[in-house]
Motif scaffolding. Structure first.
Motif, PDB file in Angstrom:
ATOM      1  N   GLU A 170       0.832  -1.197   0.000  1.00 12.63           N
ATOM      2  CA  GLU A 170       0.000   0.000   0.000  1.00 12.63           C
ATOM      3  C   GLU A 170       0.868   1.248   0.000  1.00 12.63           C
ATOM      4  O   GLU A 170       1.995   1.224   0.497  1.00 12.63           O
ATOM      5  CB  GLU A 170      -0.895   0.004   1.238  1.00 12.63           C
ATOM      6  CG  GLU A 170      -1.916  -1.104   1.221  1.00 12.63           C
ATOM      7  CD  GLU A 170      -2.862  -1.007   2.393  1.00 12.63           C
ATOM      8  OE1 GLU A 170      -4.079  -1.036   2.162  1.00 12.63           O
ATOM      9  OE2 GLU A 170      -2.378  -0.904   3.533  1.00 12.63           O
ATOM     10  N   GLU A 178       5.427   4.726  -6.072  1.00 14.74           N
ATOM     11  CA  GLU A 178       3.984   4.758  -5.857  1.00 14.74           C
ATOM     12  C   GLU A 178       3.276   5.167  -7.139  1.00 14.74           C
ATOM     13  O   GLU A 178       3.694   6.103  -7.822  1.00 14.74           O
ATOM     14  CB  GLU A 178       3.625   5.718  -4.717  1.00 14.74           C
ATOM     15  CG  GLU A 178       4.131   5.225  -3.362  1.00 14.74           C
ATOM     16  CD  GLU A 178       3.547   6.002  -2.190  1.00 14.74           C
ATOM     17  OE1 GLU A 178       2.751   6.927  -2.433  1.00 14.74           O
ATOM     18  OE2 GLU A 178       3.871   5.657  -1.040  1.00 14.74           O
ATOM     19  N   GLY A 194      -2.485   4.250  -6.694  1.00 15.14           N
ATOM     20  CA  GLY A 194      -2.977   3.815  -5.391  1.00 15.14           C
ATOM     21  C   GLY A 194      -2.270   2.602  -4.830  1.00 15.14           C
ATOM     22  O   GLY A 194      -2.783   1.955  -3.911  1.00 15.14           O
ATOM     23  N   LEU A 195      -1.098   2.293  -5.391  1.00 17.80           N
ATOM     24  CA  LEU A 195      -0.307   1.150  -4.940  1.00 17.80           C
ATOM     25  C   LEU A 195       1.141   1.591  -4.742  1.00 17.80           C
ATOM     26  O   LEU A 195       1.526   2.692  -5.126  1.00 17.80           O
ATOM     27  CB  LEU A 195      -0.343   0.046  -5.994  1.00 17.80           C
ATOM     28  CG  LEU A 195      -1.695  -0.600  -6.262  1.00 17.80           C
ATOM     29  CD1 LEU A 195      -1.653  -1.392  -7.566  1.00 17.80           C
ATOM     30  CD2 LEU A 195      -2.109  -1.500  -5.109  1.00 17.80           C
ATOM     31  N   HIS A 205      -3.408  -2.260 -11.934  1.00 23.27           N
ATOM     32  CA  HIS A 205      -3.826  -1.777 -10.619  1.00 23.27           C
ATOM     33  C   HIS A 205      -5.108  -2.454 -10.142  1.00 23.27           C
ATOM     34  O   HIS A 205      -5.255  -2.704  -8.956  1.00 23.27           O
ATOM     35  CB  HIS A 205      -3.981  -0.247 -10.606  1.00 23.27           C
ATOM     36  CG  HIS A 205      -5.279   0.232 -11.150  1.00 23.27           C
ATOM     37  ND1 HIS A 205      -5.511   0.448 -12.484  1.00 23.27           N
ATOM     38  CD2 HIS A 205      -6.443   0.530 -10.531  1.00 23.27           C
ATOM     39  CE1 HIS A 205      -6.735   0.854 -12.663  1.00 23.27           C
ATOM     40  NE2 HIS A 205      -7.328   0.921 -11.500  1.00 23.27           N
ATOM     41  N   ALA A 206      -6.031  -2.770 -11.033  1.00 25.43           N
ATOM     42  CA  ALA A 206      -7.276  -3.401 -10.582  1.00 25.43           C
ATOM     43  C   ALA A 206      -6.991  -4.779  -9.988  1.00 25.43           C
ATOM     44  O   ALA A 206      -7.472  -5.121  -8.899  1.00 25.43           O
ATOM     45  CB  ALA A 206      -8.265  -3.492 -11.739  1.00 25.43           C
ATOM     46  N   THR A 266      -4.841  -4.394  -6.700  1.00 26.67           N
ATOM     47  CA  THR A 266      -5.635  -3.841  -5.591  1.00 26.67           C
ATOM     48  C   THR A 266      -6.563  -4.908  -5.013  1.00 26.67           C
ATOM     49  O   THR A 266      -6.693  -5.055  -3.800  1.00 26.67           O
ATOM     50  CB  THR A 266      -6.444  -2.627  -6.066  1.00 26.67           C
ATOM     51  OG1 THR A 266      -5.556  -1.638  -6.574  1.00 26.67           O
ATOM     52  CG2 THR A 266      -7.252  -2.028  -4.920  1.00 26.67           C
ATOM     53  N   LEU A 324      -4.524  -7.393  -2.964  1.00 24.55           N
ATOM     54  CA  LEU A 324      -4.152  -6.874  -1.640  1.00 24.55           C
ATOM     55  C   LEU A 324      -5.312  -7.031  -0.660  1.00 24.55           C
ATOM     56  O   LEU A 324      -5.111  -7.392   0.503  1.00 24.55           O
ATOM     57  CB  LEU A 324      -3.755  -5.402  -1.726  1.00 24.55           C
ATOM     58  CG  LEU A 324      -2.297  -5.093  -2.063  1.00 24.55           C
ATOM     59  CD1 LEU A 324      -2.112  -3.581  -2.220  1.00 24.55           C
ATOM     60  CD2 LEU A 324      -1.347  -5.637  -1.014  1.00 24.55           C
ATOM     61  N   GLU A 325      -6.520  -6.765  -1.122  1.00 26.15           N
ATOM     62  CA  GLU A 325      -7.666  -6.905  -0.234  1.00 26.15           C
ATOM     63  C   GLU A 325      -7.906  -8.359   0.140  1.00 26.15           C
ATOM     64  O   GLU A 325      -8.302  -8.662   1.269  1.00 26.15           O
ATOM     65  CB  GLU A 325      -8.920  -6.320  -0.886  1.00 26.15           C
ATOM     66  CG  GLU A 325      -8.951  -4.803  -0.889  1.00 26.15           C
ATOM     67  CD  GLU A 325      -8.516  -4.218   0.451  1.00 26.15           C
ATOM     68  OE1 GLU A 325      -7.529  -3.454   0.483  1.00 26.15           O
ATOM     69  OE2 GLU A 325      -9.148  -4.536   1.479  1.00 26.15           O
ATOM     70  N   ARG A 338      -5.370  -9.165   2.926  1.00 27.20           N
ATOM     71  CA  ARG A 338      -5.256  -8.264   4.078  1.00 27.20           C
ATOM     72  C   ARG A 338      -5.567  -9.009   5.374  1.00 27.20           C
ATOM     73  O   ARG A 338      -6.583  -9.688   5.493  1.00 27.20           O
ATOM     74  CB  ARG A 338      -6.214  -7.077   3.910  1.00 27.20           C
ATOM     75  CG  ARG A 338      -6.100  -6.047   5.043  1.00 27.20           C
ATOM     76  CD  ARG A 338      -7.128  -4.922   4.855  1.00 27.20           C
ATOM     77  NE  ARG A 338      -6.926  -4.198   3.601  1.00 27.20           N
ATOM     78  CZ  ARG A 338      -6.040  -3.222   3.438  1.00 27.20           C
ATOM     79  NH1 ARG A 338      -5.290  -2.848   4.455  1.00 27.20           N
ATOM     80  NH2 ARG A 338      -5.929  -2.616   2.276  1.00 27.20           N
TER      81      ARG A 338
END
Lengths: 56, 177
Positions: free
Chosen positions: B9, B22, B25-26, B79-80, B83, B86-87, B90
């Motif tokens: 993140e 960066e 958003g990553l 990124h999609a 992201t 990552l979720e 988490r």
């Protein structure tokens, strides 16, 4: 990380898992030596075999 | 070419000797060196960097040897997918389970298969404790909530005292949907 980790555990993850950037395959041969195969090169070869009229 | 260790993140501090890029958003943790030959030492060096990031938040480990000309473009283009990954991971870690090696090599095909069967028999029971699981022929990998790790390890011992549980690992086996 505990002490029971074997080489296979590390290889499964670092060479067999993780986010892959390119479609490249790296194969381990006899522990250390590597054969590095580019997927792009393999696909180009397959294409040349299956589409004989196209230029590689 | 920049060597990528992991995607995390934004706001991740750079580990010593490395930098963070960066975008979209990553964040990516990057070293300015070529991919080393995959000696055991080099593999562990990569692993230590990724493990060092695990405490701060979700981490997507890169496969060993990952280099790219433009890290920002990598993050933007994917990124999609990254992201979402990552979720998915988490708050969780990866644990591995396989048959504890016997001091003697398998003396017969039957014995070899029975050792593999120990891992397979445990898999369904352990998968219940995990967000996700992967069954490799010789080992299972499980994505386990951090606060379930102790219960998971206890379950492994209950199921079969001749199983070895390794980890916590960064979630190498769970980066793809």
């Amino acid at each position: 990380m505990n002490d029971d980790v074997a080489l296979v555990d590390l290889l499964d993850r670092l060479l067999g898992g993780g986010v892959v950037i390119h479609g490249d395959i790296t194969l381990a041969v006899a522990d250390i030596d590597l054969v590095h195969i580019s997927l792009r090169a393999v696909l180009a070869s397959v294409e040349a075999l299956t589409c004989p009229t196209s230029t590689p | 070419m920049p060597y990528v260790y992991a995607v995390t993140e934004p706001g991740t501090p750079a580990p010593p000797g490395l930098r963070v890029v960066e975008a979209a958003g990553l964040a990516a943790v990057v070293g300015d060196h070529d991919a080393p030959a995959p000696s055991v030492d080099a593999l562990w060096q990569h692993e230590r960097v990724v493990e060092g990031l695990m405490e701060r938040g979700p981490v997507l480990p890169m496969r060993f040897g990952s280099t790219t000309h433009d890290v920002g473009v990598l993050l933007e283009e994917r990124h999609a997918e990254l992201t979402a990954a990552l979720e998915r991971v988490r708050g969780a870690v990866e644990l591995g389970v396989r048959a504890t090696p016997d001091p003697e090599p398998a003396a017969s095909g039957t014995e070899y298969l029975m050792r593999r069967a120990r891992t397979e028999r445990a898999h369904a029971a352990l998968a219940e404790f995990a967000r996700a699981s992967v069954a490799r022929p010789h080992a299972g990998a499980y994505l386990v909530d951090r606060d379930t790790v102790d219960a998971f390890r206890a379950r492994v011992r209950e199921l079969d005292e001749r199983l070895t549980c390794t980890g916590p690992w960064p979630p190498y086996s769970f980066v793809a949907a």
